[in-house]
Scaffold this active site. Sequence first.
Site, PDB file in Angstrom:
ATOM      1  CD  GLN A  57      -2.955  -1.154   2.267  1.00  0.00           C
ATOM      2  OE1 GLN A  57      -2.625  -1.798   3.252  1.00  0.00           O
ATOM      3  NE2 GLN A  57      -4.090  -0.498   2.201  1.00  0.00           N
ATOM      4  CG  HIS A 104      -1.045  -5.897   5.393  1.00  0.00           C
ATOM      5  ND1 HIS A 104      -1.117  -5.240   6.594  1.00  0.00           N
ATOM      6  CD2 HIS A 104      -2.150  -5.500   4.701  1.00  0.00           C
ATOM      7  CE1 HIS A 104      -2.202  -4.473   6.624  1.00  0.00           C
ATOM      8  NE2 HIS A 104      -2.836  -4.617   5.482  1.00  0.00           N
ATOM      9  CG  ASN A 116      -3.570  -7.097   7.974  1.00  0.00           C
ATOM     10  OD1 ASN A 116      -3.591  -6.400   8.981  1.00  0.00           O
ATOM     11  ND2 ASN A 116      -4.412  -6.908   6.971  1.00  0.00           N
ATOM     12  CD  GLU A 117      -8.118  -6.317   8.264  1.00  0.00           C
ATOM     13  OE1 GLU A 117      -8.357  -5.334   8.963  1.00  0.00           O
ATOM     14  OE2 GLU A 117      -8.389  -6.370   7.046  1.00  0.00           O
ATOM     15  CE1 TYR A 135      -9.760   1.170   9.425  1.00  0.00           C
ATOM     16  CE2 TYR A 135      -9.676  -1.213   9.656  1.00  0.00           C
ATOM     17  CZ  TYR A 135      -9.049  -0.022   9.372  1.00  0.00           C
ATOM     18  OH  TYR A 135      -7.728   0.005   9.044  1.00  0.00           O
ATOM     19  CD  GLU A 141      -5.104  -2.258   9.439  1.00  0.00           C
ATOM     20  OE1 GLU A 141      -6.229  -1.997   8.952  1.00  0.00           O
ATOM     21  OE2 GLU A 141      -4.263  -2.972   8.867  1.00  0.00           O
ATOM     22  CD1 TRP A 175      -5.989   2.494   7.183  1.00  0.00           C
ATOM     23  CD2 TRP A 175      -4.238   1.189   7.706  1.00  0.00           C
ATOM     24  NE1 TRP A 175      -5.427   2.067   6.010  1.00  0.00           N
ATOM     25  CE2 TRP A 175      -4.352   1.277   6.297  1.00  0.00           C
ATOM     26  CE3 TRP A 175      -3.200   0.442   8.259  1.00  0.00           C
ATOM     27  CZ2 TRP A 175      -3.466   0.616   5.444  1.00  0.00           C
ATOM     28  CZ3 TRP A 175      -2.330  -0.209   7.391  1.00  0.00           C
ATOM     29  CH2 TRP A 175      -2.473  -0.122   6.009  1.00  0.00           C
ATOM     30  CD  GLU A 189      -6.832   2.365   2.617  1.00  0.00           C
ATOM     31  OE1 GLU A 189      -7.356   1.248   2.754  1.00  0.00           O
ATOM     32  OE2 GLU A 189      -6.090   2.865   3.486  1.00  0.00           O
ATOM     33  CD1 TRP A 190      -6.812  -2.930   1.228  1.00  0.00           C
ATOM     34  CD2 TRP A 190      -5.251  -3.736  -0.164  1.00  0.00           C
ATOM     35  NE1 TRP A 190      -5.705  -3.279   1.991  1.00  0.00           N
ATOM     36  CE2 TRP A 190      -4.742  -3.774   1.160  1.00  0.00           C
ATOM     37  CE3 TRP A 190      -4.441  -4.196  -1.217  1.00  0.00           C
ATOM     38  CZ2 TRP A 190      -3.463  -4.253   1.460  1.00  0.00           C
ATOM     39  CZ3 TRP A 190      -3.169  -4.676  -0.923  1.00  0.00           C
ATOM     40  CH2 TRP A 190      -2.696  -4.694   0.396  1.00  0.00           C
TER      41      TRP A 190
END
Length: 469
Positions: A17, A120, A164-165, A309, A373, A417, A424-425
């Site tokens: 990113q 990630h 990550n996630e 989030y 995050e 974050w 952002e993807w």
Amino acid sequence: MAFPAGFGWGAATSAYQVEGGWDADGKGPSVWDTFTHQGRERVFKNQTGDVACGSYTLWEEDLKCIKQLGLTHYRFSLSWSRLLPDGTTGFINQKGIDYYNKIIDDLLTNGVTPIVTLYHFDLPQALEDQGGWLSEAIIDSFDKYAWFCFSTFGDRVKHWITINEPNMLALVAYELGAFPPGVPQVGTKVYQAAHNLIKAHARSWHSYDSLFRKEQKGMVSLSIFAGWVEPADPNSVSDQEATKRAIAFQLDFFAKPIFIDGDYPEVVKSQVALMSKKQGYPSSRLPEFTEEEKKMIRGTADFFAVQYYTTRLVKYQESKKGELGLLQDAEVKVFPDSSWINLDWVYVVPWGIRKLLKYIKETYNNPVIYITENGFPLDEAPSFDDTQRWECFRQTFQELLKAIQLDKVHFQVYCAWSLLDNFEWNKGYSSRFGLFHVDFEDPARPRVPYTSAKEYAKIIRNNGLEGGQ
């Protein structure tokens, strides 16, 4: 309104990113290089991370931002294919090692603790070509990569995040097909990928535990994405049960095996088995762990890392027609409350973070918690004055303080974050989460602090909110 002495204030980024330099100095391609180069409108305006924030050549600029904020912790990720271009230790890219050594050494020189993520979302393309997360072979590949990183950087890095996630990766890549490899296979591959992600994490934790912990004295965990959920109708028993299933299929799916007993939540196992049977499958679409695997998986995290989030409401939605899908297996419908402030996909619900932390405390034996995050996107053409967004952060910090003081949660580190606006993807550069604005039209990629950065620096300086904040 002070946080406990020694509380950790951080910010986070990830390799793909921010780094750019997608093929610089011997780096191999990752799945995101391949995915974005194929175009096909998978990403906003077909944007790529080829240059991103240019952090591969502009690390000193990032360090200035970190010092300006006064961060105590900085979370970043290693690009697997920058270190090991084909994903294996058959060829090691020294230039990649040099880059990350400089980041780690500069952070430590400036009194900043590195939190390093091994993976990630940017799998080496060479490993994707061999089946990626759908192949059991990935478990061994990941373990060897983790071993390489622990042995190369672990003399200085004491906080590791393996993956990550993993829950979002499994869902978005394999259920929805919105992340690479980009082929949706609803209701099946999501569980297969998740199964391998859990085993890969556990194997690498054991490698650290048996080979490095005694000498390096570090800690290893994984970062799990978790939104909070509430029943759409608090008086409806079916909505209450649906809400429990929503948490089970999202957070507990990964946390229960790793933190409790090495196995999936019972409600997940029973729901997927029931739906699979209805659909005529000979056995459940959810793979099973052997007794030996359960023993290997349980207890493989040294702290609880979570990424929050937003919050959603949950309604029971019966799966009558035998549709495949994770949400169909859970028999839930998930949606926001129309009264919540909406910044892109993030509905601003500060109280959700407190409820989530309390749930983790009560469900997972009161662990030490890191929020690795949390943040808010700017929802319009950026001006440097993002006062409305800062208000979201401020309310969040108030809730975090309540979690510590009133709920007695062992919450020790917070990472915003993100340090920088970045790729952002699927949203490319259209969604700005940075504390620092990055001008992606300017080849020099200048970093300029938003109001949020200046206010966050004050919070860090005071170790908390001032007086009436």
